[in-house]
Write a protein that holds these residues in place. Structure first.
Motif, mmCIF file in Angstrom:
data_model
loop_
_atom_site.group_PDB
_atom_site.id
_atom_site.type_symbol
_atom_site.label_atom_id
_atom_site.label_comp_id
_atom_site.label_asym_id
_atom_site.label_seq_id
_atom_site.Cartn_x
_atom_site.Cartn_y
_atom_site.Cartn_z
ATOM 1 N N HIS A 656 0.832 -1.201 0.000
ATOM 2 C CA HIS A 656 0.000 0.000 0.000
ATOM 3 C C HIS A 656 0.869 1.254 0.000
ATOM 4 N N PRO A 689 -6.230 -4.224 -0.256
ATOM 5 C CA PRO A 689 -6.367 -3.629 1.079
ATOM 6 C C PRO A 689 -5.019 -3.390 1.750
ATOM 7 N N PRO A 720 -8.671 -2.588 5.608
ATOM 8 C CA PRO A 720 -9.559 -1.822 4.737
ATOM 9 C C PRO A 720 -8.967 -1.602 3.347
ATOM 10 N N THR A 721 -9.847 -1.484 2.369
ATOM 11 C CA THR A 721 -9.444 -1.166 1.000
ATOM 12 C C THR A 721 -9.571 0.342 0.790
ATOM 13 N N ASP A 724 -13.066 1.655 1.259
ATOM 14 C CA ASP A 724 -13.726 1.630 2.558
ATOM 15 C C ASP A 724 -13.722 3.023 3.187
ATOM 16 N N SER A 727 -10.472 3.387 8.304
ATOM 17 C CA SER A 727 -9.333 2.465 8.376
ATOM 18 C C SER A 727 -9.475 1.426 9.481
ATOM 19 N N THR A 729 -10.160 -1.979 11.239
ATOM 20 C CA THR A 729 -10.111 -3.372 10.784
ATOM 21 C C THR A 729 -11.260 -4.173 11.387
ATOM 22 N N ARG A 910 -14.090 -11.845 4.616
ATOM 23 C CA ARG A 910 -13.231 -10.761 4.142
ATOM 24 C C ARG A 910 -12.740 -10.971 2.719
ATOM 25 N N MET A 914 -13.461 -8.439 -0.461
ATOM 26 C CA MET A 914 -12.442 -7.815 -1.307
ATOM 27 C C MET A 914 -12.812 -7.942 -2.779
ATOM 28 N N SER A 923 -17.746 0.025 -1.295
ATOM 29 C CA SER A 923 -17.136 -0.710 -0.191
ATOM 30 C C SER A 923 -18.040 -1.844 0.258
ATOM 31 N N ARG A 925 -18.127 -4.697 3.254
ATOM 32 C CA ARG A 925 -17.489 -5.049 4.524
ATOM 33 C C ARG A 925 -18.376 -6.036 5.285
#
Length: 936
Positions: A656, A689, A720-721, A724, A727, A729, A910, A914, A923, A925
């Motif tokens: 990232h 993510p 998170p991506t 999202d 941030s 988790t 998860r 994604m 997003s 989740r």
């Protein structure tokens, strides 16, 4: 004239696109079968998603005189959806329009629309399409029309022939006609005057022939799909009306059906069913004529052999074994739009047969939980027989029709033929109200003697049905290759010559599905018979019906379970015949399509009538493919998973950061280089993510209940991506939510090291998979205070994997269930969202968690959007990182199915989230995020 198929292939690629046509031997073979007992390998397979592609394919076929077969869902039972030359199959993206008229009296459907999907759109309007074949959940409108398919209730009054309003048709010469458009009809008059003239002449000639007209009328008084719909020539006078109805039941031999407009029929709101148990078949048959009244929607018959076949099976009534030998059952259904009318109908039905003695009282029930068990008998018959047949045998379902007064005698004669020809397993069931019998036999076709035996049987069936009872050899399954040799025998010379004239008028060069309906080869029904070689117990029950294709996430990419099993059977057949080199070559060529891209989601089990499980077989087949080097890597990962998991999580944080500095282009190049070094390096995607983290245990509060929270590796590895909104988790959200609901949260020791084993099982490494699961269970058990504390897992697939085949003496729940049962009641909504998307994926389906998930969302949102047709995301654990094309194909329609105002979606795994985020643009989740935010 020999055909240069290489040249044909090249020309097709130029005009319809390289991805739309293939001459790959594996994929050609995969599409060589339908739901029948035939196998014909085409030279080329075209996947068409637009009318223009069909036009271009027909143009190339005409130029080279290549035969072409049109294929919809391929659920056909008579061999009409396979053929030599070009097989043009409807793709998964085109021809799927559903347009309902403002007054709800008409519905226009693209030829690739699945029948049940059309009815789902019509149901809120108390409407449906007339045809109701048993394959409605899988078959497409193109096939329904071309076979004049019917079923339990539509009879001869609400089938396609009776309810078609208009159609859009493309003919072999490239001309197009919309029979519902005056402008199109005028243009067609100019383009094809000779066809219209021939139709007009044949109509006049047929109507003038009193004997033939009488014969045609008589033939269609009962169900009949043998040959063409000659009733169009006596029912209509306008050539366009005649043509419109001739196409119905023409099995792709007259034209390509792009679209059809039906007149809708009423869908009754209320239903009641009763089970009438008679002492013998004669009494059951005698009950049919009195039940042919408007009050009765359906009357389905099971003979004594059928009853014996289902007795003692799961879900069947426990009193079946108490019935006297020779008993027969009629399942009777009444339907109405109000309670009073329904009560009147059930009374009329009971009174109609009150004079016939029954073994049990006839009692109608309006309770779905009660009458659902009645119909489970009817629907359970086929999977029970198909599933219990000897490995390597085939399943043949034929359907014949008699006049109702001949039903008892016809059934007795058919049963006698079963025993005469060595098919003692034969059963008779079907739509008795319409005189329509289905019968099932399970022959072997291992030798010429087996084929000769079947030939003698069919010859006797034809003599019985045609000569003795003047019935229909095909009531609703279409003629196909199975009955083409008997069309003239059933109809007579005059009518058969008329059919040949019609075929010549529509398709002068005989390009369209040649050999189907009209065929001078009297042995065509015993040629090209497919072999059902023994592969493995997970799939040997497969009847290649194609029901799995609707739910399989890779159907549009390359193959469904049906095609995979078909290919594996050919490999097994080659090995059995001693052609080891050919088998090995095919196995290697099929690796990507059959093994590598199967996501093993096991949705095929849900839709399969005989409970095949391609997912489990693929995992089993992957095991022996693990070489020593790969096994060492898997062993290292399993034994050092804590470190591996930490490296992965940290690696995604680093990735990232690199992306933030260098941008997508450079990051992609770095990933491409890394993938050349190791196959464990995933394909780059900007939606990757950040890394995840472990949950933090609570500070214990006296008097509060305690739970053990296990953060599955997906949520603790992937955070998170970029899409999202924050941030946070998943482990942090889950801990916060549980604490807010009043629970002390404890975390298993060495959580990083723990895993349910799914990632190893998916590769076929059951040794490490089971070792990791046992390790997890032991670690969790130690945290439960001798079973006092429940364990919560935050990923549906991990919960399923941990629970299956496990002996656990403590309570283990998925987070979805715990949130629904224990958290929601304690945390009412402090704010609500207007509308969110909800994904109910493959594991949620297997675990029956969909209802709970919807209940959770409803508690905090005003509207739930569940995109149609999105069942499995195709991410398949980590496979989505290394084979992104599967995820891309499975979710190719997701973004367009989401309303523009939707900006967030939810699931409970998860990895799947994604993949959903990647292809939705919003997003996705875990549901825990929704509950935490709305109760904050």
């Amino acid at each position: 004239m020999s055909i240069d198929y290489q040249l044909v292939h090249q020309q097709l690629k130029q005009v319809i696109g390289e991805d739309a046509v293939t001459d790959d031997p594996v994929r050609r073979f995969a599409w060589s079968t339908d739901g029948s007992y035939f196998r014909i390998v085409p030279e080329l397979v075209v996947t068409a998603n637009s009318l223009e592609q069909v036009k271009q394919t027909l143009a190339v076929a005409r130029n080279h005189q290549v035969p072409i077969t049109f294929r919809a869902a391929g659920t056909s039972l008579s061999g009409q959806a396979v053929g030599e030359g070009i097989l043009l199959r409807l793709g998964y993206d085109g021809f799927r329009n559903i347009d309902i008229s403002d007054d709800h009296q008409h519905v226009t459907l693209g030829s690739a629309v699945i029948g049940a999907d059309a009815n789902a759109k019509l149901k809120p309007l108390d409407k449906k399409i007339g045809p109701d074949p048993a394959t409605l959940a899988s078959c497409m409108v193109g096939g329904i029309v071309n076979n004049n398919a019917s079923g339990m209730c539509c009879g001869t009054t609400e089938n396609s022939y009776k309810t078609i309003d208009s159609a859009k048709l493309l003919f072999a010469d490239g001309t197009f006609l919309n029979t519902g458009c005056e402008e199109s009809k005028q243009a067609f008059k100019q383009a094809r005057p000779e066809l219209l003239q021939t139709i007009a002449e044949l109509t006049a000639k047929t109507q003038a022939n009193v004997e033939l007209s009488k014969r045609i009328k008589q033939k269609f008084e009962i169900k009949n799909t043998t040959g063409y719909s000659l009733n169009a020539l006596i029912d209509y006078n306008d050539p366009f009306d005649v043509l419109n109805h001739l196409v119905v039941g023409s099995e792709g031999t007259f034209a390509f059906v792009e679209e059809v407009t039906y007149r809708t029929v009423e869908e009754a709101r209320y239903k009641a069913s009763a089970m009438a148990v008679f002492y013998n078949m004669v009494d059951a048959a005698n009950a049919i004529p009195p039940l042919k009244i408007p009050a009765v929607a359906a009357a389905e018959l099971l003979d004594w052999a059928s009853i014996k076949a289902i007795t003692g099976k799961k879900g069947m009534p426990n009193w079946l074994d108490q019935l006297p030998e020779g008993a027969a059952i009629l399942l009777i259904e009444c339907r109405a739009n109000d309670d009073d009318t329904l009560a009147k109908y059930t009374k009329q039905a009971s009174q109609a047969i009150a004079h016939i003695k029954t073994e049990r009282p006839i009692e109608f029930s309006t309770d779905p939980s009660v009458y659902g068990k009645y119909w489970a008998m009817r629907s359970g018959l086929f999977p029970i027989i198909g599933g219990e047949r000897p490995a390597g045998s085939s399943v043949i379902i034929e359907d014949v029709a008699f006049r109702v007064e001949d039903l008892a005698a016809g059934a007795a004669d058919l049963t006698e033929l079963f025993h005469k020809h060595g098919y003692p397993e034969g059963v008779i069931y079907g739509h008795a109200k319409d005189g329509n019998f289905h019968f099932i036999i399970t022959p072997h076709f291992r030798s010429q003697a087996d084929i000769d035996q079947f030939e003698r049987f069919m010859a006797d069936v034809a003599t019985l049905v045609i000569d003795k009872y003047d019935g229909s050899m095909k009531a609703e399954h279409g003629t196909g290759r199975a009955v083409a040799p008997f069309v003239e025998m059933e109809w007579g010379v005059q009518a058969y010559e008329l059919m040949k004239e019609l075929k010549a008028a529509f398709d002068p060069t005989n390009l369209l599905n040649p050999g189907v309906v009209i065929n001078d080869d009297k042995d065509i029904h015993i040629k090209d018979i497919k072999q059902a070689a023994v592969v493995d117990g997970w799939v040997d029950r497969c009847i290649e019906c194609g029901f799995c294709e609707k739910t399989c996430p890779t159907s549009a990419l390359n193959m469904s379970p049906r095609q995979r099993i078909t290919t594996l059977r050919e490999i097994a057949r080659l090995e059995d015949s001693g052609a080891a080199a050919e088998a090995a070559e095919l196995r290697q060529a099929a690796q990507y399509d059959v093994i590598d891209t199967c996501v093993a989601c096991q949705l095929c089990v849900i839709s399969c009538p005989v409970d095949n499980n391609m997912g489990m077989l693929v995992r089993k087949l992957r095991g022996p493919q693990i070489d020593s080097t790969a096994q060492k890597v898997l062993d290292f990962q399993a034994n050092n998973f804590g470190a591996v998991n930490q490296v992965l999580s940290t690696g995604f944080d680093v990735l990232h950061g690199v992306h933030k500095i260098t941008g997508s282009t450079v990051t992609k190049k770095l990933m491409d280089i890394g993938r050349k070094i190791s196959s464990e390096v995933p394909y780059w995607d900007p939606s990757f993510p950040r890394g995840g983290n472990l949950p933090k245990p609570s500070t214990p509060t006296t008097g509060q209940p305690t739970v053990v929270y296990f953060a599955a590796c997906g949520g603790r590895t992937f955070g998170p991506t970029p899409e999202d909104p924050d941030s946070t988790t998943l482990p942090d959200v889950m801990t916060t939510l549980l604490e807010r609901a009043g629970f002390n949260v404890v975390i298993p020791n060495k959580t990083r090291q723990l895993c349910c084993g799914q990632m190893w099982e998916s590769k076929g490494d059951y040794k490490n998979a089971d070792m990791k699961r046992d390790e997890l269970i032991d670690a969790l058990a130690q945290m439960t205070n001798n079973g006092e504390y429940p364990v919560i897992i935050d990923a549906l697939s991990c919960t399923k994997r941990t629970l299956q085949d496990s002996d656990i003496d403590f309570t283990m729940l998925d987070a979805v269930e715990f949130i629904h049962d224990q958290v929601m009641p304690k945390l009412p909504a402090k704010k609500r969202k207007s509308s969110v998307a909800l994904h109910i994926g493959c594991t949620a389906t297997h675990m029956n968690a969909g209802g709970m998930m919807e209940a959770i969302v409803r508690a905090y949102c005003d509207e739930i959007v569940k995109p149609e047709g999105i069942i499995c995301c195709g991410f398949a654990g980590e496979k989505g990182l290394y084979k992104p094309e599967i995820n891309e194909s499975a979710l190719r329609h997701l973004k367009t199915k989401l309303p523009s105002e939707i900006d967030e979606g939810y699931y409970a795994n998860r990895m799947c989230e994604m993949g959903l985020t990647r292809h939705s643009g919003i997003s996705y989740r875990h549901l825990a995020y929704l509950v935490e935010e709305c109760t904050r």
